[in-house]
Design a protein around this motif. Sequence first.
Motif, PDB file in Angstrom:
ATOM      1  N   PHE A   1      72.257 -13.044 -13.374  1.00  0.00           N
ATOM      2  CA  PHE A   1      71.248 -13.287 -14.725  1.00  0.00           C
ATOM      3  C   PHE A   1      72.224 -12.270 -15.702  1.00  0.00           C
ATOM      4  O   PHE A   1      71.090 -11.649 -16.775  1.00  0.00           O
ATOM      5  N   GLU A   2      72.907 -11.848 -15.492  1.00  0.00           N
ATOM      6  CA  GLU A   2      73.563 -10.628 -16.304  1.00  0.00           C
ATOM      7  C   GLU A   2      73.694 -11.058 -17.419  1.00  0.00           C
ATOM      8  O   GLU A   2      73.807 -10.573 -19.085  1.00  0.00           O
ATOM      9  N   ASP A   3      73.950 -12.625 -17.289  1.00  0.00           N
ATOM     10  CA  ASP A   3      74.374 -13.074 -19.322  1.00  0.00           C
ATOM     11  C   ASP A   3      73.277 -12.863 -19.918  1.00  0.00           C
ATOM     12  O   ASP A   3      73.136 -12.904 -21.178  1.00  0.00           O
ATOM     13  N   LEU A   4      71.912 -12.634 -18.939  1.00  0.00           N
ATOM     14  CA  LEU A   4      70.350 -12.698 -20.208  1.00  0.00           C
ATOM     15  C   LEU A   4      71.432 -11.978 -21.192  1.00  0.00           C
ATOM     16  O   LEU A   4      70.342 -11.925 -22.812  1.00  0.00           O
ATOM     17  N   LYS A   5      71.828 -10.716 -21.226  1.00  0.00           N
ATOM     18  CA  LYS A   5      72.017  -9.460 -22.009  1.00  0.00           C
ATOM     19  C   LYS A   5      72.568 -10.228 -22.902  1.00  0.00           C
ATOM     20  O   LYS A   5      72.592  -9.565 -23.859  1.00  0.00           O
ATOM     21  N   ARG A   6      73.174 -11.073 -22.707  1.00  0.00           N
ATOM     22  CA  ARG A   6      73.959 -11.616 -24.167  1.00  0.00           C
ATOM     23  C   ARG A   6      73.166 -12.188 -24.925  1.00  0.00           C
ATOM     24  O   ARG A   6      73.669 -13.434 -26.056  1.00  0.00           O
ATOM     25  N   LYS A   7      72.287 -12.898 -24.558  1.00  0.00           N
ATOM     26  CA  LYS A   7      71.564 -14.281 -25.055  1.00  0.00           C
ATOM     27  C   LYS A   7      69.996 -13.924 -25.855  1.00  0.00           C
ATOM     28  O   LYS A   7      69.454 -13.336 -25.688  1.00  0.00           O
ATOM     29  N   THR A   8      69.891 -15.070 -26.956  1.00  0.00           N
ATOM     30  CA  THR A   8      68.335 -14.901 -27.529  1.00  0.00           C
ATOM     31  C   THR A   8      67.377 -16.299 -26.726  1.00  0.00           C
ATOM     32  O   THR A   8      68.529 -17.126 -27.171  1.00  0.00           O
ATOM     33  N   VAL A   9      66.726 -15.971 -26.429  1.00  0.00           N
ATOM     34  CA  VAL A   9      65.512 -17.258 -26.399  1.00  0.00           C
ATOM     35  C   VAL A   9      64.515 -16.963 -26.894  1.00  0.00           C
ATOM     36  O   VAL A   9      64.121 -16.361 -27.600  1.00  0.00           O
ATOM     37  N   LEU A  10      64.305 -18.178 -27.492  1.00  0.00           N
ATOM     38  CA  LEU A  10      63.589 -18.829 -28.155  1.00  0.00           C
ATOM     39  C   LEU A  10      62.287 -19.147 -27.080  1.00  0.00           C
ATOM     40  O   LEU A  10      62.641 -20.245 -26.480  1.00  0.00           O
ATOM     41  N   ILE A  11      61.216 -18.858 -27.419  1.00  0.00           N
ATOM     42  CA  ILE A  11      59.673 -19.351 -26.505  1.00  0.00           C
ATOM     43  C   ILE A  11      58.899 -19.196 -27.539  1.00  0.00           C
ATOM     44  O   ILE A  11      58.582 -18.822 -28.519  1.00  0.00           O
ATOM     45  N   THR A  12      58.234 -21.198 -27.589  1.00  0.00           N
ATOM     46  CA  THR A  12      56.863 -21.408 -27.908  1.00  0.00           C
ATOM     47  C   THR A  12      56.538 -21.218 -27.300  1.00  0.00           C
ATOM     48  O   THR A  12      56.229 -21.380 -26.355  1.00  0.00           O
ATOM     49  N   GLY A  13      54.704 -20.546 -28.221  1.00  0.00           N
ATOM     50  CA  GLY A  13      53.433 -20.159 -27.339  1.00  0.00           C
ATOM     51  C   GLY A  13      53.341 -19.482 -27.250  1.00  0.00           C
ATOM     52  O   GLY A  13      53.207 -19.206 -26.148  1.00  0.00           O
ATOM     53  N   ALA A  14      54.279 -18.439 -26.974  1.00  0.00           N
ATOM     54  CA  ALA A  14      54.459 -16.957 -26.785  1.00  0.00           C
ATOM     55  C   ALA A  14      53.272 -16.189 -27.205  1.00  0.00           C
ATOM     56  O   ALA A  14      53.357 -14.553 -26.645  1.00  0.00           O
ATOM     57  N   SER A  15      52.194 -16.888 -27.912  1.00  0.00           N
ATOM     58  CA  SER A  15      50.490 -15.784 -28.027  1.00  0.00           C
ATOM     59  C   SER A  15      50.440 -15.722 -26.804  1.00  0.00           C
ATOM     60  O   SER A  15      49.154 -14.361 -27.231  1.00  0.00           O
ATOM     61  N   SER A  16      49.973 -15.903 -25.938  1.00  0.00           N
ATOM     62  CA  SER A  16      49.683 -15.985 -24.576  1.00  0.00           C
ATOM     63  C   SER A  16      49.726 -16.699 -23.553  1.00  0.00           C
ATOM     64  O   SER A  16      51.213 -17.141 -23.309  1.00  0.00           O
ATOM     65  N   GLY A  17      48.905 -16.349 -22.542  1.00  0.00           N
ATOM     66  CA  GLY A  17      49.591 -16.885 -21.451  1.00  0.00           C
ATOM     67  C   GLY A  17      50.942 -17.187 -20.732  1.00  0.00           C
ATOM     68  O   GLY A  17      51.158 -15.592 -20.587  1.00  0.00           O
ATOM     69  N   LEU A  18      51.370 -18.403 -20.036  1.00  0.00           N
ATOM     70  CA  LEU A  18      52.614 -17.909 -19.294  1.00  0.00           C
ATOM     71  C   LEU A  18      53.267 -17.489 -20.313  1.00  0.00           C
ATOM     72  O   LEU A  18      54.962 -17.176 -20.299  1.00  0.00           O
ATOM     73  N   GLY A  19      53.813 -18.373 -22.085  1.00  0.00           N
ATOM     74  CA  GLY A  19      54.467 -18.006 -22.650  1.00  0.00           C
ATOM     75  C   GLY A  19      54.995 -16.069 -22.699  1.00  0.00           C
ATOM     76  O   GLY A  19      55.853 -15.685 -22.803  1.00  0.00           O
ATOM     77  N   ALA A  20      53.413 -15.735 -23.132  1.00  0.00           N
ATOM     78  CA  ALA A  20      53.376 -14.611 -22.585  1.00  0.00           C
ATOM     79  C   ALA A  20      54.507 -13.422 -22.224  1.00  0.00           C
ATOM     80  O   ALA A  20      54.678 -12.714 -22.122  1.00  0.00           O
ATOM     81  N   GLY A  21      54.358 -13.841 -21.060  1.00  0.00           N
ATOM     82  CA  GLY A  21      54.673 -13.733 -19.574  1.00  0.00           C
ATOM     83  C   GLY A  21      56.435 -13.884 -19.652  1.00  0.00           C
ATOM     84  O   GLY A  21      57.162 -13.304 -18.801  1.00  0.00           O
ATOM     85  N   PHE A  22      56.132 -15.183 -20.217  1.00  0.00           N
ATOM     86  CA  PHE A  22      58.024 -15.467 -19.680  1.00  0.00           C
ATOM     87  C   PHE A  22      58.495 -14.615 -21.181  1.00  0.00           C
ATOM     88  O   PHE A  22      59.875 -14.299 -20.258  1.00  0.00           O
ATOM     89  N   ALA A  23      58.039 -14.129 -21.846  1.00  0.00           N
ATOM     90  CA  ALA A  23      58.573 -12.817 -23.182  1.00  0.00           C
ATOM     91  C   ALA A  23      58.913 -12.118 -22.413  1.00  0.00           C
ATOM     92  O   ALA A  23      59.986 -11.145 -22.049  1.00  0.00           O
ATOM     93  N   GLU A  24      58.332 -11.764 -21.350  1.00  0.00           N
ATOM     94  CA  GLU A  24      58.109  -9.927 -20.592  1.00  0.00           C
ATOM     95  C   GLU A  24      59.451  -9.776 -19.931  1.00  0.00           C
ATOM     96  O   GLU A  24      59.923  -8.865 -19.151  1.00  0.00           O
ATOM     97  N   ILE A  25      59.326 -10.956 -19.087  1.00  0.00           N
ATOM     98  CA  ILE A  25      60.286 -11.589 -18.197  1.00  0.00           C
ATOM     99  C   ILE A  25      61.461 -11.203 -19.136  1.00  0.00           C
ATOM    100  O   ILE A  25      62.237 -10.195 -18.630  1.00  0.00           O
ATOM    101  N   PHE A  26      62.257 -12.011 -20.118  1.00  0.00           N
ATOM    102  CA  PHE A  26      62.509 -12.079 -20.360  1.00  0.00           C
ATOM    103  C   PHE A  26      63.696 -11.484 -20.570  1.00  0.00           C
ATOM    104  O   PHE A  26      64.552 -10.471 -21.022  1.00  0.00           O
TER     105      PHE A  26
END
Length: 250
Positions: A2-27
Amino acid sequence: MFEDLKRKTVLITGASSGLGAGFAEIFARHGARLALAARRVEKLEALQRKLVDGGADVQVVALDVTDENSVEAAVNAVTPHIDILVNNAGVATFGRSLEISASDWDKTLDTNLRGLFLVAQAVARRMEREGTGGSIVNISSITALRASRGLAAYSASKAGASHLTKCLALDWAAHGIRVNALCPGYIETEMNAGFFETPEGLALIARTPMKKIGRISDLEGPLLLLASDAGRHITGIDLPVDGGHLVSSL
Ligand code: NAD
């Protein structure tokens, strides 16, 4: 990994709660640049402050996936480009099929299927225009793959999202855009935690072969596999993450 993620921009929809917020913390933990999108900008800004304090690069964009002008504006506002879309915004509607109202049906399909398509299309158009390619992860559900009582509208929207995933994977492979669906089983979030302590919740856990409810951390590996270069030869799949729920015994 997952080293490539350091060069990447991730758009997460529905990031204000639940899974979306959790996914933001993971990335963020994996060093990706983030664009958090939802309707409740103040909630996104609170998450942004937390992630920025931890060293992440985070932007916030207002987005209503049911409004095509809002989708267009949000996707174009993300800088410098979008490498990964996590198409997560969704609504859940429950109720007996005989009683689902037309407005509940429309709201569910408008958000979970039409909205998911509009965001994927706007992002793919940008990826194609900029010649970058990328990865789209649609957050579907195991209800896309097996019937579940009292969830007809929601399940139909998720089945649509899963089939759409395959169609878009086929259409956009030539542009270097991979499209896959992550299909979580029941995942505990702040909003539903109480349910899993009720008799119905405990019965549901008992029916699941692995006898436990999923946590957001259980989605980390599968999500990053589909989103990152680790999954560079994978497109058009449904990836269930459900403790074996789909193979529970008849
Ligand atoms: P949630 O309600 O906490 O999150 C949904 C997010 O989508 C919220 O941020 C909400 O504001 C946003 N949203 C809803 N309508 C929107 C719109 N019109 N425009 C922009 N944003 C909008 O629920 P969750 O459990 O975190 O669900 C996230 C996704 O995961 C959904 O697609 C859901 O169907 C899917 N899912 C959840 C589970 C689970 O057990 N939690 C299981 C399988 C699939």
